[in-house]
Write an enzyme that holds these catalytic residues in place. Structure first.
Site, PDB file in Angstrom:
ATOM      1  N   SER A 131      29.890  37.392 -48.632  1.00  0.00           N
ATOM      2  CA  SER A 131      28.590  37.742 -48.057  1.00  0.00           C
ATOM      3  C   SER A 131      27.541  36.762 -48.564  1.00  0.00           C
ATOM      4  O   SER A 131      27.831  35.882 -49.369  1.00  0.00           O
ATOM      5  CB  SER A 131      28.206  39.164 -48.461  1.00  0.00           C
ATOM      6  OG  SER A 131      27.868  39.172 -49.828  1.00  0.00           O
ATOM      7  N   LYS A 132      26.328  36.979 -48.087  1.00  0.00           N
ATOM      8  CA  LYS A 132      25.182  36.133 -48.462  1.00  0.00           C
ATOM      9  C   LYS A 132      25.089  35.908 -49.966  1.00  0.00           C
ATOM     10  O   LYS A 132      24.659  34.860 -50.427  1.00  0.00           O
ATOM     11  CB  LYS A 132      23.885  36.791 -47.988  1.00  0.00           C
ATOM     12  CG  LYS A 132      23.543  36.447 -46.569  1.00  0.00           C
ATOM     13  CD  LYS A 132      22.637  35.213 -46.510  1.00  0.00           C
ATOM     14  CE  LYS A 132      22.672  34.509 -45.176  1.00  0.00           C
ATOM     15  NZ  LYS A 132      23.483  33.303 -45.147  1.00  0.00           N
ATOM     16  N   ARG A 133      25.481  36.956 -50.704  1.00  0.00           N
ATOM     17  CA  ARG A 133      25.421  36.863 -52.164  1.00  0.00           C
ATOM     18  C   ARG A 133      26.195  35.648 -52.684  1.00  0.00           C
ATOM     19  O   ARG A 133      25.905  35.098 -53.730  1.00  0.00           O
ATOM     20  CB  ARG A 133      26.065  38.111 -52.771  1.00  0.00           C
ATOM     21  CG  ARG A 133      25.136  39.052 -53.441  1.00  0.00           C
ATOM     22  CD  ARG A 133      25.869  40.285 -53.922  1.00  0.00           C
ATOM     23  NE  ARG A 133      26.951  40.696 -53.029  1.00  0.00           N
ATOM     24  CZ  ARG A 133      28.229  40.764 -53.387  1.00  0.00           C
ATOM     25  NH1 ARG A 133      28.606  40.436 -54.600  1.00  0.00           N
ATOM     26  NH2 ARG A 133      29.144  41.173 -52.529  1.00  0.00           N
ATOM     27  N   HIS A 134      27.246  35.283 -51.960  1.00  0.00           N
ATOM     28  CA  HIS A 134      28.090  34.184 -52.424  1.00  0.00           C
ATOM     29  C   HIS A 134      27.582  32.823 -51.959  1.00  0.00           C
ATOM     30  O   HIS A 134      28.211  31.809 -52.218  1.00  0.00           O
ATOM     31  CB  HIS A 134      29.517  34.381 -51.909  1.00  0.00           C
ATOM     32  CG  HIS A 134      30.154  35.638 -52.401  1.00  0.00           C
ATOM     33  ND1 HIS A 134      30.328  36.750 -51.605  1.00  0.00           N
ATOM     34  CD2 HIS A 134      30.640  35.978 -53.611  1.00  0.00           C
ATOM     35  CE1 HIS A 134      30.908  37.702 -52.297  1.00  0.00           C
ATOM     36  NE2 HIS A 134      31.097  37.268 -53.520  1.00  0.00           N
ATOM     37  N   GLY A 135      26.471  32.815 -51.249  1.00  0.00           N
ATOM     38  CA  GLY A 135      25.941  31.534 -50.760  1.00  0.00           C
ATOM     39  C   GLY A 135      26.036  31.495 -49.252  1.00  0.00           C
ATOM     40  O   GLY A 135      25.938  32.520 -48.588  1.00  0.00           O
TER      41      GLY A 135
END
Ligand code: GLU
Length: 541
Positions: free
Chosen positions: A259-263
């Site tokens: 997800s976005k959290r991972h970039g």
């Protein structure tokens, strides 16, 4: 008569509720490669039935991303085939016709239960032992003439699938998960058409897949739980159930759903960060599939020759950016210099713009931490801050006008380049003119270090570089500097590092003399002079 194998027809069916996610891109790649490997057709269908979340803009972004990835479709938006239209919102008539068929055959019945009634039944069932097992089938018992009368009177209703009472478990074959079996009693009579006349997702997908002659449904395993319901719809329509292949999820390095959290998670972000689409396709193909368990570099052609469903893994795959970077570097090194210049053009233009913005004279800048350096390297293709479109156009045109120069730059940085967006940070120094952006730590460690004799080193190199009798040639100049350094008992490192810092601003740079000869002699001398003045005082050399 024996069953003739049907020609392979697969589809990628994105919902334009967002951009093209990495996971969706992998699904598209598998479908595309499978079609190519089997001489089949790859169909693109836009599932835009959710009016709240689907947008035309997202559709365009998805199409653009697929084109950038090089996943050409044989039928779909812009490529009309015999099974169009390829947007679900334009296929309502086919859903109407399919529902009419099910009404006719007795596979569909109207249900008049109101929302309140359904909610009450659900609450009661949840409170009782056994729990809620779905719609209880109340309206199945309504006689057809009574149902017709109620419909004619305008009573709101939905249409449900009438699963035969004696239906056994639902079975289907999944190329990844094998033989699948779902007990029928967990499947209630699903809604096909809602009160407002719209059709449900599970119904539309089957109408479309059956109508488009899809032979293999390759998609994310988040759809696995929909599949038994869809199989029932195939049965109801009398259509052949396709082969399924459900792909396990792509996880981030922490084991959580990517997800976005991972970039970056959408394809165009990868494009803008300077990845090559060939490398991204190769990398994503290997997230859950393998050729032979070891080959890592697999060209598009190879992928299109050898992709098979039986080598898809059930295991979750982990998105590993370091591996993608490595792979991108490997693809970059395969490019001919002219092709590299063409692909790198926006970032080469960016390097020139950044370089030209160096302040006059010497500016000492604090040394970047590793993270800051990474961030500085992550320059997207977006218009740089403060630049006008005209400047940007001019910078792009300047690259076109100097392809020879850029082809000479190519060998200087290609060995260590992993992504095109690293180019501006690595090459801006070529465009500083007489100015220098001096890294503080490099200055302190190389120029100001006690006993390093950096002033002498600079004086020796400057004299060589100023000697107009010498050709402006890397090898000649390097040899001459070395010889004069040796005579002064200065080892090559002590001789060249000060020159590197003075000209490139940093103790890490592309090959030094090879870079210097790409610059203007007067600029190089001016840099040495002003850095010497900044470091050792006026008249130091
Ligand atoms: N439109 C669905 C999605 O984007 C895909 C449906 C399917 O592949 O069957 O998740």
């Amino acid at each position: 008569m024996t069953d003739q194998p049907q020609p392979v027809r697969v589809r990628f069916a994105p919902s334009p509720t967002g951009k093209l996610h990495i996971g969706g891109a992998r699904t598209a790649i598998y479908n595309w490669a499978f079609a190519r490997a089997h001489g089949g057709a790859f169909i693109l269908r836009i599932e835009d039935t959710d009016p709240e979340r689907s947008t035309e803009e997202n559709t365009q972004i998805i199409l653009r991303a697929l084109r950038w990835l090089g996943l050409d479709w044989d039928e779909g938006p812009g490529v009309e085939g015999t099974c169009g239209p390829y947007f679900q919102t334009q296929r309502t008539a086919t859903y109407e016709a399919a529902l009419a068929q099910l009404k006719e055959s007795g596979w569909a019945y109207p249900c008049f239960c109101t929302k309140e009634e359904l909610d009450a039944k659900r609450a009661a069932a949840e409170a009782a032992e056994g729990g809620y097992a779905g719609y209880d089938g109340t309206c199945r018992a309504i006689a057809s003439d009574e149902a017709a009368a109620r419909i004619a009177a305008g009573e709101p209703h939905v249409w449900r699938l009438k699963v035969p009472a004696d239906h056994g478990p639902v079975t289907f074959h999944d190329a990844v998960y094998g033989a699948m079996e779902f007990p029928i009693d967990v499947m209630d009579d699903m809604i096909l058409q809602r009160t407002d006349g719209t059709f449900t997702y599970n119904f539309c997908v089957v109408c479309d897949d059956a109508g488009m002659g899809i032979t293999h449904v390759i998609r994310g395993d988040d759809h696995l739980s929909n599949t038994p319901r869809q199989v029932l719809v195939y049965e109801a329509l009398g259509a052949k159930v396709p082969e399924f292949a459900h792909l396990s999820m792509i996880l981030g390095p922490d084991g959580k759903k990517l997800s976005k959290r991972h970039g970056a998670t959408n394809v165009e972000e990868y494009r803008d960060r300077g990845y090559l689409s060939d490398a991204l396709v190769n990398y994503l193909a290997l997230l859950g599939w393998s050729l032979d368990g070891e080959t890592t570099i697999i060209s598009r052609d190879e992928l299109c020759r050898s992709f098979s469903l039986d080598r898809i893994s059930k295991k979750h795959s982990i998105f590993d950016e370091a591996k993608l970077n490595w792979m991108d570097g490997a693809y970059l090194r395969e490019l001919a210099p002219a092709d590299w210049v063409a692909l790198a053009k926006p970032w080469l233009a960016q390097a020139a713009i950044d370089g030209a913005q160096a302040p006059a004279g010497v500016t000492v800048v604090p040394t970047l931490t590793k993270d800051e350096q990474k961030a500085a390297e992550a320059v997207t293709r977006a218009l740089p801050d403060g630049d006008t479109p005209e400047q940007w156009e001019a910078a792009l045109a300047a690259v076109d006008a100097r392809t020879g120069f850029y082809e000479a730059v190519h060998p200087l940085i290609i060995e260590r380049l992993e992504r095109l967006d690293q180019i501006p940070a690595k090459l801006a120094f070529l465009f500083w003119g007489p100015n220098v952006v001096l890294d503080e730590k490099s200055r302190d460690k190389v120029l100001l270090k006690e006993g390093a004799r950096a002033d002498e080193a600079l004086a020796i190199c400057r004299a060589v570089l100023a000697d107009e009798a010498l050709p402006w040639d890397a090898e000649v100049l390097q040899e001459e500097c070395r010889a004069r350094g040796e005579a002064a008992e200065l080892k090559p490192k002590l001789l060249f590092q000060p020159l590197r810092v003075a000209v490139c601003g940093n103790m890490v740079s592309p090959p030094l003399l090879e870079s210097i000869v790409l610059m203007d002699r007067a600029d190089v001398l001016a840099r040495i002079d002003s850095v010497a003045t900044e470091s050792f005082g006026a008249g130091a050399l």
